[in-house]
Design a protein around this motif. Structure first.
Motif, PDB file in Angstrom:
ATOM      1  N   GLY A  29       0.824  -1.213   0.000  1.00 18.92           N
ATOM      2  CA  GLY A  29       0.000   0.000   0.000  1.00 18.92           C
ATOM      3  C   GLY A  29       0.851   1.253   0.000  1.00 18.92           C
ATOM      4  O   GLY A  29       1.358   1.673  -1.022  1.00 18.92           O
ATOM      5  N   ILE A  30       1.043   1.830   1.170  1.00 16.88           N
ATOM      6  CA  ILE A  30       1.724   3.129   1.231  1.00 16.88           C
ATOM      7  C   ILE A  30       2.432   3.302   2.573  1.00 16.88           C
ATOM      8  O   ILE A  30       2.018   2.742   3.585  1.00 16.88           O
ATOM      9  N   ASP A  31       3.504   4.056   2.556  1.00 12.98           N
ATOM     10  CA  ASP A  31       4.277   4.311   3.769  1.00 12.98           C
ATOM     11  C   ASP A  31       4.825   5.728   3.643  1.00 12.98           C
ATOM     12  O   ASP A  31       4.900   6.249   2.532  1.00 12.98           O
ATOM     13  N   PHE A  32       5.199   6.362   4.743  1.00 11.44           N
ATOM     14  CA  PHE A  32       5.835   7.662   4.560  1.00 11.44           C
ATOM     15  C   PHE A  32       6.892   7.948   5.606  1.00 11.44           C
ATOM     16  O   PHE A  32       6.937   7.350   6.673  1.00 11.44           O
ATOM     17  N   LYS A  33       7.775   8.884   5.245  1.00 11.94           N
ATOM     18  CA  LYS A  33       8.824   9.366   6.133  1.00 11.94           C
ATOM     19  C   LYS A  33       8.741  10.890   6.155  1.00 11.94           C
ATOM     20  O   LYS A  33       8.264  11.504   5.194  1.00 11.94           O
ATOM     21  N   ILE A  34       9.247  11.460   7.232  1.00  7.03           N
ATOM     22  CA  ILE A  34       9.285  12.920   7.319  1.00  7.03           C
ATOM     23  C   ILE A  34      10.724  13.372   7.516  1.00  7.03           C
ATOM     24  O   ILE A  34      11.460  12.770   8.288  1.00  7.03           O
TER      25      ILE A  34
END
Length: 200
Positions: A43-48
């Motif tokens: 699906g989806i993942d995120f980093k900041i």
């Protein structure tokens, strides 16, 4: 209220076929780390990561999407709020390069009209296995009026430059923009922070 630690928030998106190295690019940029043991992003993942450019603190929220067709409906819903999109192909994989046209079509269908785009030919450290010449990457980028870089997450080639250039393009297009919080749309998405495990 807690004091904001940034001036602007930009949402970036990494798209491209499964296995081209989107997650590796993201991890090299966000954590300066590289591993070959990622499994495909679900699906989806995120980093900041917060960067400082032109005297502004810019918080980058970088979304890493799954390349597989079965996650297509999940991932395309993230195109809309993106301010910058990186299209990634693998220089050792002809099909992933041919599919850049398909990914560009997805952007035209689902993303904002003024989104900044960049094409990345990843794995340029693997020159002995190269099947896509640099001139072909430059050609398709020129044809669509998009900037282009060859990158290697493994050897840390042009990763920082890619994110800096894309962020600057967005910044230069939005002069005097007021500090923004995450758009409402992403607040909903936050619940699915960890819909994923990674890919390479």
């Amino acid at each position: 209220m807690a004091k904001k630690t940034y001036d602007l928030l930009f949402k970036l998106l990494l798209i491209g076929d499964s296995g081209v190295g989107k997650t590796c690019i993201l991890f090299r940029f966000s954590d300066d780390a590289f591993t070959t043991t990622f499994i495909s992003t679900i699906g989806i993942d995120f980093k900041i990561k917060t960067v400082e450019l032109q005297g502004k603190k810019i918080k980058l929220q970088i979304w890493d999407t799954a390349g597989q067709e079965r996650f297509h409906t999940i991932t395309t819903s993230y195109y809309r709020g993106a301010m910058g999109i990186m299209l990634v192909y693998d220089i050792t994989n002809e099909k992933s390069f041919e599919n850049i046209v398909k990914w560009l079509r997805n952007i035209n269908e689902h993303a904002n009209e003024d989104v900044e785009k960049m094409i990345l030919g990843n794995k340029c450290d693997m020159d002995d296995k190269r099947v896509v010449g640099k001139s072909r990457g430059e050609g398709i980028a020129r044809e669509h009026n998009i900037s282009f870089l060859e990158t290697s997450a493994k050897a840390n080639i042009n990763i920082e430059k890619a994110f800096t250039d894309l962020t600057l393009s967005i910044l230069n297009k939005t002069p005097g923009r007021e500090p923004t919080d995450v758009p409402e749309k992403i607040n909903i998405d936050r619940k699915s922070d960890r819909l994923s495990n990674r890919c390479c």
